[in-house]
Scaffold this active site. Structure first.
Site, PDB file in Angstrom:
ATOM      1  N   LYS A  59      23.281 -14.409  37.070  1.00 37.77           N
ATOM      2  CA  LYS A  59      21.858 -14.076  37.265  1.00 37.77           C
ATOM      3  C   LYS A  59      21.723 -12.649  37.785  1.00 37.77           C
ATOM      4  O   LYS A  59      20.923 -11.861  37.293  1.00 37.77           O
ATOM      5  CB  LYS A  59      21.249 -15.030  38.280  1.00 37.77           C
ATOM      6  CG  LYS A  59      19.915 -14.571  38.866  1.00 37.77           C
ATOM      7  CD  LYS A  59      19.292 -15.578  39.799  1.00 37.77           C
ATOM      8  CE  LYS A  59      19.710 -15.384  41.220  1.00 37.77           C
ATOM      9  NZ  LYS A  59      18.983 -14.345  41.968  1.00 37.77           N
ATOM     10  N   ASN A  60      22.557 -12.310  38.794  1.00 39.48           N
ATOM     11  CA  ASN A  60      22.381 -11.033  39.487  1.00 39.48           C
ATOM     12  C   ASN A  60      22.948  -9.847  38.732  1.00 39.48           C
ATOM     13  O   ASN A  60      22.887  -8.717  39.220  1.00 39.48           O
ATOM     14  CB  ASN A  60      22.958 -11.121  40.903  1.00 39.48           C
ATOM     15  CG  ASN A  60      22.133 -12.063  41.767  1.00 39.48           C
ATOM     16  OD1 ASN A  60      21.018 -12.452  41.371  1.00 39.48           O
ATOM     17  ND2 ASN A  60      22.664 -12.487  42.881  1.00 39.48           N
ATOM     18  N   ARG A  85      15.790 -21.368  39.574  1.00 37.59           N
ATOM     19  CA  ARG A  85      15.671 -19.912  39.468  1.00 37.59           C
ATOM     20  C   ARG A  85      17.025 -19.288  39.177  1.00 37.59           C
ATOM     21  O   ARG A  85      17.117 -18.220  38.579  1.00 37.59           O
ATOM     22  CB  ARG A  85      15.088 -19.336  40.762  1.00 37.59           C
ATOM     23  CG  ARG A  85      13.617 -19.651  40.962  1.00 37.59           C
ATOM     24  CD  ARG A  85      13.009 -18.783  42.019  1.00 37.59           C
ATOM     25  NE  ARG A  85      13.583 -17.469  41.975  1.00 37.59           N
ATOM     26  CZ  ARG A  85      14.152 -16.896  43.040  1.00 37.59           C
ATOM     27  NH1 ARG A  85      14.191 -17.524  44.184  1.00 37.59           N
ATOM     28  NH2 ARG A  85      14.666 -15.693  42.944  1.00 37.59           N
ATOM     29  N   ARG A 126      12.542  -8.029  53.081  1.00 36.77           N
ATOM     30  CA  ARG A 126      13.388  -7.476  52.009  1.00 36.77           C
ATOM     31  C   ARG A 126      12.937  -6.029  51.793  1.00 36.77           C
ATOM     32  O   ARG A 126      12.138  -5.728  50.949  1.00 36.77           O
ATOM     33  CB  ARG A 126      13.235  -8.325  50.753  1.00 36.77           C
ATOM     34  CG  ARG A 126      13.582  -9.786  50.978  1.00 36.77           C
ATOM     35  CD  ARG A 126      15.058 -10.011  51.291  1.00 36.77           C
ATOM     36  NE  ARG A 126      15.912  -9.743  50.164  1.00 36.77           N
ATOM     37  CZ  ARG A 126      16.172 -10.636  49.197  1.00 36.77           C
ATOM     38  NH1 ARG A 126      15.583 -11.803  49.227  1.00 36.77           N
ATOM     39  NH2 ARG A 126      16.974 -10.342  48.198  1.00 36.77           N
ATOM     40  N   ASP A 158      25.691 -15.270  49.426  1.00 33.81           N
ATOM     41  CA  ASP A 158      25.096 -16.269  48.525  1.00 33.81           C
ATOM     42  C   ASP A 158      25.900 -17.554  48.456  1.00 33.81           C
ATOM     43  O   ASP A 158      25.469 -18.503  47.801  1.00 33.81           O
ATOM     44  CB  ASP A 158      24.933 -15.690  47.116  1.00 33.81           C
ATOM     45  CG  ASP A 158      23.917 -14.577  47.080  1.00 33.81           C
ATOM     46  OD1 ASP A 158      23.907 -13.813  46.095  1.00 33.81           O
ATOM     47  OD2 ASP A 158      23.143 -14.441  48.056  1.00 33.81           O
ATOM     48  N   CYS A 218      10.603 -12.943  52.348  1.00 30.48           N
ATOM     49  CA  CYS A 218      10.961 -14.221  51.713  1.00 30.48           C
ATOM     50  C   CYS A 218      11.738 -15.023  52.746  1.00 30.48           C
ATOM     51  O   CYS A 218      11.899 -14.626  53.887  1.00 30.48           O
ATOM     52  CB  CYS A 218      11.803 -13.972  50.466  1.00 30.48           C
ATOM     53  SG  CYS A 218      13.469 -13.501  50.871  1.00 30.48           S
TER      54      CYS A 218
HETATM   55  C1  EPZ Z   1      21.010  -8.885  45.858  1.00 36.34           C
HETATM   56  O1  EPZ Z   1      19.809  -8.817  46.618  1.00 36.34           O
HETATM   57  C2  EPZ Z   1      21.040 -10.290  45.261  1.00 36.34           C
HETATM   58  N1  EPZ Z   1      19.872 -10.497  44.408  1.00 36.34           N
HETATM   59  C3  EPZ Z   1      21.042 -11.339  46.365  1.00 36.34           C
HETATM   60  O2  EPZ Z   1      21.174 -12.621  45.751  1.00 36.34           O
HETATM   61  C4  EPZ Z   1      22.263 -11.102  47.261  1.00 36.34           C
HETATM   62  O3  EPZ Z   1      22.235 -12.018  48.327  1.00 36.34           O
HETATM   63  C5  EPZ Z   1      22.220  -9.667  47.803  1.00 36.34           C
HETATM   64  O4  EPZ Z   1      22.170  -8.727  46.704  1.00 36.34           O
HETATM   65  C6  EPZ Z   1      23.453  -9.344  48.643  1.00 36.34           C
HETATM   66  O5  EPZ Z   1      24.607  -9.534  47.875  1.00 36.34           O
HETATM   67  C7  EPZ Z   1      19.891  -9.960  43.162  1.00 36.34           C
HETATM   68  O6  EPZ Z   1      20.826  -9.293  42.750  1.00 36.34           O
HETATM   69  C8  EPZ Z   1      18.685 -10.237  42.316  1.00 36.34           C
HETATM   70  P1  EPZ Z   1      20.563  -5.884  49.273  1.00 36.34           P
HETATM   71  P2  EPZ Z   1      19.302  -7.370  47.188  1.00 36.34           P
HETATM   72  O7  EPZ Z   1      19.658  -4.803  48.818  1.00 36.34           O
HETATM   73  O8  EPZ Z   1      19.578  -6.328  46.172  1.00 36.34           O
HETATM   74  C9  EPZ Z   1      18.689  -4.711  53.432  1.00 36.34           C
HETATM   75  C10 EPZ Z   1      20.601 -14.836  45.229  1.00 36.34           C
HETATM   76  O9  EPZ Z   1      20.559 -15.893  45.850  1.00 36.34           O
HETATM   77  N2  EPZ Z   1      18.067  -3.593  52.720  1.00 36.34           N
HETATM   78  O10 EPZ Z   1      22.043  -5.673  49.276  1.00 36.34           O
HETATM   79  O11 EPZ Z   1      17.929  -7.553  47.676  1.00 36.34           O
HETATM   80  C11 EPZ Z   1      17.982  -6.020  53.108  1.00 36.34           C
HETATM   81  O12 EPZ Z   1      16.845  -6.179  53.934  1.00 36.34           O
HETATM   82  C12 EPZ Z   1      20.094 -13.555  45.869  1.00 36.34           C
HETATM   83  O13 EPZ Z   1      21.042 -14.714  44.056  1.00 36.34           O
HETATM   84  C13 EPZ Z   1      17.403  -2.615  53.438  1.00 36.34           C
HETATM   85  O14 EPZ Z   1      17.347  -2.650  54.662  1.00 36.34           O
HETATM   86  O15 EPZ Z   1      20.307  -7.204  48.428  1.00 36.34           O
HETATM   87  C14 EPZ Z   1      19.036  -7.063  53.363  1.00 36.34           C
HETATM   88  O16 EPZ Z   1      19.034  -7.412  54.740  1.00 36.34           O
HETATM   89  C15 EPZ Z   1      19.655 -13.776  47.317  1.00 36.34           C
HETATM   90  N3  EPZ Z   1      16.799  -1.597  52.770  1.00 36.34           N
HETATM   91  C16 EPZ Z   1      20.343  -6.349  53.030  1.00 36.34           C
HETATM   92  O17 EPZ Z   1      20.027  -4.940  52.978  1.00 36.34           O
HETATM   93  C17 EPZ Z   1      16.822  -1.502  51.393  1.00 36.34           C
HETATM   94  O18 EPZ Z   1      16.259  -0.531  50.828  1.00 36.34           O
HETATM   95  C18 EPZ Z   1      20.925  -6.778  51.696  1.00 36.34           C
HETATM   96  O19 EPZ Z   1      20.040  -6.367  50.706  1.00 36.34           O
HETATM   97  C19 EPZ Z   1      17.501  -2.519  50.679  1.00 36.34           C
HETATM   98  C20 EPZ Z   1      18.119  -3.554  51.355  1.00 36.34           C
END
Ligand code: EPZ
Length: 432
Positions: free
Chosen positions: A28-29, A403, A127, A311, A122
Site C-alpha cells: 500500500k505504502n 484500507r 500528522r 506499522d 488522526c
Molecule cells: C508513512 O506515513 C506511512 N503511510 C505510515 O503507514 C507509516 O507508519 C509511516 O510512514 C512511518 O513509517 C504511508 O506511506 C501512506 P512520516 P508518513 O512522515 O509519511 C512526523 C500505515 O498504517 N512528521 O515518516 O505520514 C509525523 O508527525 C501507515 O500504513 C513531522 O513532524 O510518516 C510522525 O510523528 C500509518 N513533520 C512522524 O514524523 C513532517 O513534515 C512519522 O511521519 C512529516 C512527519
C-alpha cells in the site's frame, strides 16, 4: 474522527491453528506514491501488483479528480495523465486519506502549483507536514495556507541541499518527486530509507529521473527537463507479510508468506526469533512456526527503517500478551499509537501505558469479545487477538482494515481461520 455505522463487522472464532501459504499483495505504502508519481509525466504509466484496497481507490478518485484517466483490473493499473488540468486535492478526499498530500510534490514539479486540503489529525496523533513544506519553500515554492488548505506555487523549482530534521517517509517522497524536475541538484540528508522509498526511486528512474543513494540517508537528485511514462511492479507489502506471520505464530500454526524478500523485515524477524518463533527465510518467502506456550517476552522500540516498523507495533502486542514475562514496547514514531490498547485489554491482555511506553504483562489467556477497530493496523492487531482468543470475537468498524489489507478475511480463511464478514457501510472516517 467519524466512524462508519459499526455495521462492518468481522466475526472470528478463535482457537484454531492457522497453516498454509498466502501471497502478499503489493505494498500500500508504495502503490499510493507510485500513483502520485505518475503525475510527473504526460502519458500512460502502467503499475503491476497494485493492491485492490480502499486507499488505492481513494487515490484513484483523487487522480481522476485532477483529470487523469485511470483503469484498474487484476492488479494492473494504467494512469493516463495527459489531460490533467486541476491542481487541487479537495478536503473530502484528503480527510479520507492523509497520503493525498503526496500529490503536492509532483503537481508543483510539473504544473508549478498545488492546492491541498491540510491533512487533519488522526488516531496516530498530529500528522504534521512542516518538513514537506520547508523543503518545497527551500526549492523556491511560495507557500500560502488558509481556509484549511495549503497552496504551493513555483514557476520553476530549484535544487537545494536539505537536512531533514526527521527522516519522514512522506516528506522524503514529496521532496524526491519535487526535485526530479527541478533546476540543478538536490541533496536530501537524513532521508527516510524505507523499502517503499527505494521502490519509488526505481519507478522515477525508469521515468528518466537521475537519482543516487536511494535507500540510504543521503539521496542526490539531479533535475532533468522532463520525464516520460513508465511501467513498474509494486514490491510486496512487508507490513501485510508481518501481520500474517504473527497470525500463524499466535495460533500455534505454520504460515508462509510468499512474494516478499526477508531483508525488508530483518529486525522484525529478529524479534520474532527472540520471542521463540521459528522463522525460515527463503529468497521470496518467509515461513513462521510458533507455539505461544514457548514465547518469551521481548522489548520493542519502533524506529524509522531499518528500525522496528511502527506499522507492526500493534500486531506484536498480541504475541507479547501470550509470552511468558514482561515486555516493554516504546513507540518512537507516532505520538498516539497506543489508542487501541483498551480494546486489546477487553480481550484479556494486561497492558499499562505511560506516554510512549507500554508495559505488557504476558502469560495471558485471551477470550473473545466485541471490540472496535480504531484504525488500520490496530484493527489487524485485534483480528490477530481474536484468532488467538477462546471463543468468538466481533470486530466492529472493520472497514478500517480494508484500507490497507486486500481480501483480509479471505486470506485468513485460506489459512484455516473461521472468520466471516457481516454488513459493510462505506468508510467515512479519516486516514492513517
Ligand atoms: C508513512 O506515513 C506511512 N503511510 C505510515 O503507514 C507509516 O507508519 C509511516 O510512514 C512511518 O513509517 C504511508 O506511506 C501512506 P512520516 P508518513 O512522515 O509519511 C512526523 C500505515 O498504517 N512528521 O515518516 O505520514 C509525523 O508527525 C501507515 O500504513 C513531522 O513532524 O510518516 C510522525 O510523528 C500509518 N513533520 C512522524 O514524523 C513532517 O513534515 C512519522 O511521519 C512529516 C512527519
Amino acid at each position: 474522527m467519524s466512524r462508519d455505522s459499526g455495521e462492518s463487522r468481522l466475526i472470528i472464532r478463535g482457537g484454531g491453528r492457522l497453516s498454509g501459504k498466502i501471497v502478499v499483495s503489493g505494498a500500500k505504502n508504495s502503490a499510493l506514491k507510485l500513483m502520485a508519481a505518475s503525475l510527473l509525466a504526460p502519458g500512460v504509466s502502467v503499475l503491476h501488483n497494485v493492491p485492490d484496497i480502499q486507499d488505492v481507490q481513494t487515490m484513484r478518485e483523487l487522480l481522476e479528480h485532477l483529470g487523469a484517466v485511470v483503469d484498474f483490473a487484476d492488479a494492473t493499473m494504467t494512469v493516463d495523465t495527459a489531460a490533467v488540468q486541476s491542481h487541487v486535492a479537495p478536503y473530502e478526499l484528503v480527510q479520507r486519506m492523509r497520503a493525498s498530500i503526496q500529490i503536492m510534490g509532483p503537481l508543483v514539479a510539473r504544473f508549478g502549483r498545488a492546492r491541498v486540503a491540510m491533512p487533519g489529525g488522526c488516531n496516530l496523533g498530529p500528522r504534521k507536514i512542516d518538513i514537506h513544506l520547508r523543503g518545497l519553500a527551500g526549492m523556491g515554492g511560495e507557500i500560502r495556507s488558509g481556509h484549511g488548505f495549503v497552496e504551493v506555487k513555483a514557476d520553476k523549482l530549484r535544487g537545494i541541499d536539505m537536512f531533514l530534521e526527521y527522516p519522514s517517509v512522506g516528506a522524503t517522497e514529496n521532496l524526491l518527486m519535487a526535485a526530479v524536475l527541478a533546476e540543478g541538484t538536490t541533496t536530501l540528508e537524513n532521508a527516510a530509507r524505507e523499502p517503499e522509498i527505494v521502490d519509488l526511486c526505481k519507478f522515477l528512474v525508469s521515468m528518466g529521473a537521475d537519482i543516487e543513494g536511494a535507500g540510504t540517508s543521503t539521496v542526490r537528485i539531479t533535475g532533468v527537463r522532463e520525464l516520460h511514462p513508465a511501467e513498474h511492479t509494486v514490491l510486496g507489502d512487508r507490513i501485510e507479510a508481518g501481520t500474517f506471520l504473527i497470525a500463524g505464530a499466535v495460533t500455534g500454526g505454520d504460515v508462509e508468506v510468499v512474494g516478499i524478500s526477508p531483508h525488508v523485515l530483518d529486525l522484525f524477524l529478529f524479534k520474532l526469533r527472540a520471542m521463540g518463533v521459528h522463522v525460515q527465510e527463503n529468497t521470496r518467502s518467509i515461513r513462521a512456526v510458533g507455539d505461544p506456550a514457548a514465547f518469551t517476552a521481548v522489548d520493542i522500540a519502533t524506529l524509522p527503517y531499518p528500525g522496528f516498523p511502527t506499522d507492526l507495533q500493534a500486531q506484536m502486542m498480541v504475541p507479547l500478551s501470550l509470552a511468558s514475562g514482561v515486555s516493554l514496547v516504546t513507540e518512537n514514531v507516532f505520538e498516539k499509537r497506543f489508542g487501541f490498547v483498551d480494546e486489546l485489554v477487553r480481550l484479556g491482555a494486561e497492558i499499562r501505558v505511560d506516554g510512549n511506553h507500554a508495559v505488557i504483562i504476558g502469560g495471558r489467556t485471551l477470550t473473545g469479545a466485541i471490540v472496535r477497530c480504531p484504525d488500520l493496523r490496530a484493527g489487524a492487531a485485534l483480528a490477530l487477538a481474536g484468532l488467538a482468543a477462546e471463543g468468538f470475537t466481533e470486530l466492529r468498524d472493520v472497514l478500517h482494515v480494508d484500507r490497507g489489507y486486500e481480501r483480509f478475511e479471505e486470506k485468513l480463511q485460506m489459512l484455516g481461520a473461521e472468520a466471516e464478514r457481516t454488513g459493510a457501510e462505506p468508510l467515512s472516517c479519516a486516514s492513517d
